[in-house]
Scaffold this active site. Structure first.
Site: not given
Length: 637
Positions: A256, A453, A575, A580
């Protein structure tokens, strides 16, 4: 001598009301863009070999790789280039962002939160990947390719330490901090210029939380953007950049990026963006540091590819921990999988690890079905995926496995999420067969398809989220090791391998309701910027707009920040920029408002600025009409 081609293209799908893929939450739907998603393609050609020996490596900023996407990409490439690119010599790997639109998958499970198949998002992904390959194919030229390795700490943490701790001491000793710090950089030079890099590192694309609704490439997307755009000055809307940087995964199944723990719902709104930027910068800095230490990668390219029915593999004892012959089982989801992870909780009533109710039910079933018990126990089975598979393609069972070589670098293409020890075992096995240094062998997850997984047999016993999501049972990794060993031996000996039986074609289902015709005074500015801003402040404007999905503007933008230069206005942000954000909100049944924000960077040139919004409205007859709107001028001092 190697020649290399590079290409990049936009693969951003529907930015409004499309279920996002990754966390599995039906209420996490797209509502704008923070950064666009991109495909980066690299063609490697060995000029020393007879014929046209090539390898195509694609790093796509997608939540998951999918078989149907690969098949359509290869079909389109065959129309363009004949048999130049095939299943064998094409490796497509996803970065596993959890902030991308879903609905592009051929298997039903992954489209349940998106109201089924979304043709527009699928088309944007395929079109963009093919476009990136077209650019790379046309760009092939002699290059110097070099390789380096490093270690990166502080960008990952083990989210299932109790499962990791079940591994044998030798495996745990290899990762003393329970993380895989190994990084690899492929550097591509032409003359005196570095024109491309591919960086490999294991960390999940979960810096953005399951409360986010903006499309984002997450930490790896930021790393690539930062190097190409912020450092290199790339303008994605102006054509192919001079330098392309891809940041790919390895074996992050239990890794993680949330090193300080999962963000709570009470955390400040900007915290997840800060986490994304921080973890992305860590990877960029590691890659940039490695530029000075790279050495020639060596000669030759090679590839082996096969399909395996992962639910019915007889695994020889040489690939199992106890030396006994084992067999995999048909795909089944465990209670741990339903629980989700600490950073993305799943269904209420489930928890990672033991679930007494489901464990009792499964023990009763195991007594009646000994082969299932031998493959799946102690998993508390919640959903046998084989049953819905008989009605409609639900999850993939016949899966691709791949091994490719670029010089001395070996990439093991696994269609799932291997934990760090699962990846280590695959790497060690290939290294021993082909005689390579372990550092030069990588396990590249999220490649070509998706099977959830891949845990070690020892980790599987803990039945954390990763073990509950190891669909084919405790011996799944062992079956993959056996298959990869066959590919490695064939590559070492110069032998071909049998392709195996391909998965059956998928059939897309969709129950997406058609959007109503747009209504409103399109382009009206209902909230203007203030008159003056300083760097560090946020400029905001709100427009009456239309559904962004009417035109995905792939390769374009929904917004521009423009600066006055003489008599002209020059675009300085769009964008796809980090500074932004583009947010869409439904108004009533058919109305739309768009909020555009620009966080003024610290190095912004003082002057006069405006914000421009581009949209497309659809009437009752399906006719599309493009419009643009511009705010009043404001000053940055």
């Amino acid at each position: 001598m190697l020649s290399v081609g590079r290409g990049i293209a936009d693969i951003t799908g529907e930015a409004a009301d499309c279920g996002m893929l990754g966390y599995g939450k039906s209420d996490q739907r797209t509502a704008g863009i923070h950064q666009r998603l991109r495909s980066r393609a690299f063609v490697f050609r060995d000029d020393s070999q007879d014929g046209d020996a090539r390898l195509l490596l694609i790093v796509a900023e997608l939540p998951l790789p999918m078989q149907n996407v690969n098949e359509e990409v290869l079909r389109r490439l065959a129309d363009l280039y004949g048999d130049t690119y095939s299943e064998q010599n094409t490796l497509i790997t996803a970065t596993h962002t959890h902030a991308g639109p879903g609905g592009y998958c051929g298997y039903l499970l992954y489209n349940l939160t998106t109201s089924g198949f979304r043709p527009a998002t699928f088309a944007a992904i395929v079109d963009g990947i093919v476009e990136s390959v077209e650019h790379a194919h046309a760009d092939v030229a002699p290059a110097e390719v070099s390789l380096s390795h490093g270690e990166l700490y502080g960008a990952s943490i083990n989210r299932s330490p109790s499962a990791f701790d079940r591994n044998p001491p030798a495996d745990k000793a290899f990762f003393p901090k329970r993380v895989d710090p190994h990084t690899t950089l492929v550097r591509i030079d032409r003359g005196e210029a570095t024109v491309g890099v591919i960086h490999f590192f294991a960390t999940h694309g979960t810096s953005m939380t399951n409360r986010n609704h903006l499309i984002s490439g997450d930490n790896k997307g930021f790393a690539a953007y930062h190097w190409e755009r912020t450092v290199g000055g790339a303008d994605y809307l102006a054509g192919q950049p001079d330098f392309i940087a891809a940041f790919a995964q390895t074996n992050p199944g239990d890794m993680s990026p949330n090193v300080d723990g999962p963000l709570s719902p009470e955390a400040p709104p900007d915290r997840e963006f800060d986490n994304t930027r921080r973890t992305g910068l860590c990877q960029f800095e590691d890659a940039f540091t490695q530029l000075s230490g790279a050495t020639p990668i060596g000669a030759g390219i090679d590839a082996r590819f096969t399909y395996v029915d992962l639910g019915s593999v007889l695994v020889r004892g040489e690939y199992t921990p106890d030396g006994e012959e084992r067999r995999t089982g048909r795909p089944m989801f465990g209670a741990g999988a339903m629980a989700g992870t600490d950073e993305g909780p799943g269904f209420h009533g489930f928890r990672q690890g033991r679930n007494p109710f489901w464990d009792r039910l499964s023990r009763a079933m195991y007594r009646l079905a000994r082969p299932t018990a031998a493959a799946q126990a102690p998993k508390g089975i919640v959903m046998p995926a084989r049953l819905p598979n008989r009605i409609h393609p639900f999850v993939q069972e016949i899966v691709p496995v791949q091994l490719v070589r670029i010089g001395r670098l070996y990439l093991i293409g696994i269609p799932g999420e291997p934990t760090i020890v699962a990846g280590l075992r695959l790497r060690r096995m290939v290294a021993s067969i082909v005689g390579a240094d372990l550092a030069d062998v990588l396990c590249v997850g999220y490649t070509n398809a998706y099977i959830h997984y891949v845990t070690t047999p020892e980790e599987y016993l803990e039945q954390r989220y990763e073990g509950g999501s190891t669909l084919f049972g405790r011996w799944e990794l062992c079956a993959l090791m056996q298959t990869v060993a066959e590919l490695a031996e064939a590559m070492r000996d110069g032998r071909p391998v049998t392709l195996g039986r391909r998965p059956r074609p998928t059939r897309e289902l969709s129950w997406v309701r058609g959007a109503p015709a747009d209504a409103g005074s399109f382009g009206a500015v209902i909230a203007e910027p203030s008159a003056t801003y300083r760097p560090g402040q946020a400029v905001e404007a709100v427009f009456v707009s239309a559904l962004p999905n009417n035109d995905l503007r792939r390769g374009g933008t929904y917004l521009e920040v423009v600066r006055r230069e003489g008599a002209s206005w020059v675009r300085i942000a769009d964008d796809g920029d980090w500074a932004t954000s583009f947010r869409w909100q439904r108004q009533g049944r058919a109305g739309s408002h768009v909020s555009i924000r620009w966080d003024v960077p610290g190095d912004t040139t003082p002057g006069q600025y405006r914000i421009v919004h581009h949209g497309t409205a659809r009437d009752r007859n399906g006719m599309l009409t493009a419009f643009s709107a511009t705010t009043r001028e404001f000053t940055v001092v």
